[in-house]
Design an enzyme around this catalytic site. Sequence first.
Site, PDB file in Angstrom:
ATOM      1  N   ASP A 242      70.976  26.727  34.015  1.00  0.00           N
ATOM      2  CA  ASP A 242      70.556  27.441  32.810  1.00  0.00           C
ATOM      3  C   ASP A 242      70.760  26.672  31.509  1.00  0.00           C
ATOM      4  O   ASP A 242      70.095  26.957  30.515  1.00  0.00           O
ATOM      5  CB  ASP A 242      71.215  28.832  32.725  1.00  0.00           C
ATOM      6  CG  ASP A 242      72.707  28.786  32.414  1.00  0.00           C
ATOM      7  OD1 ASP A 242      73.332  27.727  32.593  1.00  0.00           O
ATOM      8  OD2 ASP A 242      73.248  29.835  31.992  1.00  0.00           O
ATOM      9  N   GLU A 492      77.682  24.601  42.322  1.00  0.00           N
ATOM     10  CA  GLU A 492      76.750  25.484  43.019  1.00  0.00           C
ATOM     11  C   GLU A 492      75.686  24.737  43.817  1.00  0.00           C
ATOM     12  O   GLU A 492      74.481  25.000  43.692  1.00  0.00           O
ATOM     13  CB  GLU A 492      76.122  26.483  42.041  1.00  0.00           C
ATOM     14  CG  GLU A 492      77.179  27.325  41.363  1.00  0.00           C
ATOM     15  CD  GLU A 492      76.669  28.604  40.725  1.00  0.00           C
ATOM     16  OE1 GLU A 492      75.454  28.845  40.731  1.00  0.00           O
ATOM     17  OE2 GLU A 492      77.517  29.378  40.231  1.00  0.00           O
ATOM     18  N   TYR A 545      79.939  36.451  39.978  1.00  0.00           N
ATOM     19  CA  TYR A 545      79.731  37.319  38.813  1.00  0.00           C
ATOM     20  C   TYR A 545      79.646  38.784  39.219  1.00  0.00           C
ATOM     21  O   TYR A 545      78.613  39.422  39.086  1.00  0.00           O
ATOM     22  CB  TYR A 545      78.483  36.856  38.056  1.00  0.00           C
ATOM     23  CG  TYR A 545      78.739  35.540  37.353  1.00  0.00           C
ATOM     24  CD1 TYR A 545      79.240  35.525  36.059  1.00  0.00           C
ATOM     25  CD2 TYR A 545      78.545  34.334  38.001  1.00  0.00           C
ATOM     26  CE1 TYR A 545      79.533  34.332  35.420  1.00  0.00           C
ATOM     27  CE2 TYR A 545      78.829  33.134  37.376  1.00  0.00           C
ATOM     28  CZ  TYR A 545      79.322  33.139  36.086  1.00  0.00           C
ATOM     29  OH  TYR A 545      79.623  31.956  35.458  1.00  0.00           O
ATOM     30  N   GLU A 581      84.442  30.403  38.200  1.00  0.00           N
ATOM     31  CA  GLU A 581      83.580  31.062  37.203  1.00  0.00           C
ATOM     32  C   GLU A 581      83.604  32.558  37.430  1.00  0.00           C
ATOM     33  O   GLU A 581      83.480  33.018  38.573  1.00  0.00           O
ATOM     34  CB  GLU A 581      82.116  30.588  37.319  1.00  0.00           C
ATOM     35  CG  GLU A 581      81.852  29.216  36.770  1.00  0.00           C
ATOM     36  CD  GLU A 581      80.366  28.833  36.794  1.00  0.00           C
ATOM     37  OE1 GLU A 581      79.506  29.718  36.780  1.00  0.00           O
ATOM     38  OE2 GLU A 581      80.095  27.617  36.849  1.00  0.00           O
TER      39      GLU A 581
HETATM   40  C1  GCB Z   1      76.623  29.995  37.194  1.00  0.00           C
HETATM   41  C2  GCB Z   1      76.472  28.576  36.812  1.00  0.00           C
HETATM   42  C3  GCB Z   1      76.537  28.374  35.308  1.00  0.00           C
HETATM   43  C4  GCB Z   1      75.754  29.472  34.606  1.00  0.00           C
HETATM   44  C5  GCB Z   1      76.368  30.800  34.953  1.00  0.00           C
HETATM   45  C6  GCB Z   1      75.639  31.965  34.288  1.00  0.00           C
HETATM   46  O1  GCB Z   1      76.944  30.327  38.294  1.00  0.00           O
HETATM   47  O2  GCB Z   1      77.389  27.736  37.442  1.00  0.00           O
HETATM   48  O3  GCB Z   1      76.036  27.111  35.010  1.00  0.00           O
HETATM   49  O4  GCB Z   1      75.717  29.295  33.234  1.00  0.00           O
HETATM   50  O5  GCB Z   1      76.317  30.990  36.324  1.00  0.00           O
HETATM   51  O6  GCB Z   1      76.081  32.433  33.256  1.00  0.00           O
HETATM   52  O7  GCB Z   1      74.612  32.359  34.808  1.00  0.00           O
END
Ligand code: GCB
Length: 702
Positions: A242, A492, A545, A581
């Site tokens: 992104d 990832e 997430y 993350e």
């Molecule tokens: C992830 C990625 C990271 C993104 C993040 C997001 O898993 O490693 O580069 O910015 O999610 O906020 O979507």
Amino acid sequence: MCLVFPHRRRICGLATGIKRLRIGRKLWRSSYVDLFSALSLISMVTALYVLNLTLALIIVNKEVPTSRGMLYPTESETREVRSLDGIWNFVRSDQNNPTQGIRDGWFNADLSKSRPTIPMPVPASYNDITTEQSLRDHVGTVWYDRKFFVPRSWSQNQRVWLRFGSVHYEAFVWINGQSAVKHEMGHLPFETEVTHILNYGAENRITVMCDNALIQTTVPQGKISEVANDGGVTIIQSYTFDFFNYAGIHRSVHLYTTPKTFIEDVEISTNLADDNSVGYVDYVISINGSAANEADNAIYAKLQLYNREGVQVANATSDAKLSGRLKVEQAKPWWPYLMHPEPGYMYELEIKLHAANAELLDVYRLSIGLRTLSWTNATFTINGKPVYFRGFGRHEDSDIRGKGLDNALMARDFNLIQWIGANAYRTSHYPYSEESMQFADKHGIMIIDECPSVDTENFNQALLSKHKSSLEQLIHRDRNHPSVVMWSIANEPRTSQTNADTYFQFVANFTRSLDRTRPVTAAIAVPHADDKAGRYLDIISFNRYNAWYSNTGRLDMVTQRVIDEAIAWNQKYDKPIIMSEYGADTLEGLHLQPAFVWSEEFQTEIFARHFKAFDALRRKKWFIGEFVWNFADFKTGQSYTRVGGNKKGVFTRARQPKAAAHLLRRRYFALARELDQCSMPEDLFTYIADVGASVKHDATDL
Ligand code: GCB
């Protein structure tokens, strides 16, 4: 085959690739598909699949070129450094004709003779400097040039080197119209000797062509396609990650001198005796120059180690191979921030190279820290003490300058890291500036050092070589930094795909072959059951997430899921686990109670739900760290899931705290207090009321 740069198929590939796409599209657009063509399509697909499987089996572990030199340029009695930073002239190539400048020899004269130029700051990304959408979104090559003088004195008895801190993604450099160096890979330095192509006591011109195109065999990968637009067709760069693909001369450009025979490289590794009172510095020096060839065994080095007060604490004379060991009594180990009252203790190692007749040839000084790392299937220790990481994933990103090095921003970021009580970050998703590595050393901030491999997929031979090369260049650059405590070989990667197994076995083993003193990790996002790479790592990091990309808004679906997933990874691989993350996009100033996605309340709540999981996991000793995504808001490509960029920052893009920053600060200091008995900042808790010990209102209440 490209005639101008026969070694460089990608630029030429750009054009032929587009042609190939055109043919492909015509095929798909044919007005009907009869049974025959349908059948042949099936057999074609099958054949391709089989071919893919065969290719899968023939990925082999080829050698990659090794870097030389590239010590950070510093001045000394024998060396001078000159910066070429400043305002350069800049031209954008036509997107449909990326190689025109090469064919027309734009490097043979001032760029302004070929095209009208605009002023462009170096270092900086070029994308956000102007108001032009076409420059922001440009795909392909751009050109820079500038003039500079070289003093007459530099022509005598020395050598001159040209060094770039980084150019993203690929660079072609000419001096006075002569090809000087080419380099592929963003975020990493490269250099070349320019002694023989400079005009001494006169003006010189440097020209740089930079290509930002990402394809399936670049690191990171991307795709170039040709898409119809209102004016005909246009070239589109797409990528799955992104963050915005900022490009240009991102870090400083230096000219520096060395003596004819000079210290080309220094590799050190440090150790502490069991009680940490005695330190050892093992060093290997490489030299370059005619004296080195003539008098092989006669050249030697004298090394002196100075403490922070400038007092010499150890010295040694090298052996004939220019290697040896320094012993430091009453050593002051390098400790992470808040783990010791004096974190980030750095010594200065002075290296003097002498000819056989004792003549002083060269002097180079390197900052070093004394520390030892070790890890098992359940722990990670520094100087014998278990470490719990509390930190961030970050980006090199800011308004206007993009990924360009900015010392003011860097100083502010380290201030914020200290303010919030973090002890680590991951250089997601590429190597950060050398200047920031030096800052991290001095501040005692531990770094998980990541190469530029993001969302890696479609594993193939060419990609493997580049991926390994990115790690070779990274480790070569960063191996002497005490702050670097782990190598991250990918973010990832699509590790459930065919080939991921062999591919990551090669990549992880290659990394280990270059440095056995630090563990290897990767930030993985595929479900643990599908992953094929974890068994080759020393430490498993996972990105997830909960309540954001899955079960959006469901704060009641975070804690147990995080606990369960961490346990599952640990059970699968029996290795230490980090959550690398987690987080939620948060629009600064948006307040919604009860917590609702995108609000400051939601970010605060989602953090708290994770903290609860982490505390449960910390009881299992193998859970060794938590990394919030992200340190600050950052720019992304255009997408309907992003409002002006990725807003998962704990800090805004202007580096001001969001509400969750204050919560995170209390947690990070609480962890540091519990684990390392650090003292607490006075302002951590705001006075609320004098209602007895049940209310926590100052640091002594913890
Ligand atoms: C992830 C990625 C990271 C993104 C993040 C997001 O898993 O490693 O580069 O910015 O999610 O906020 O979507």
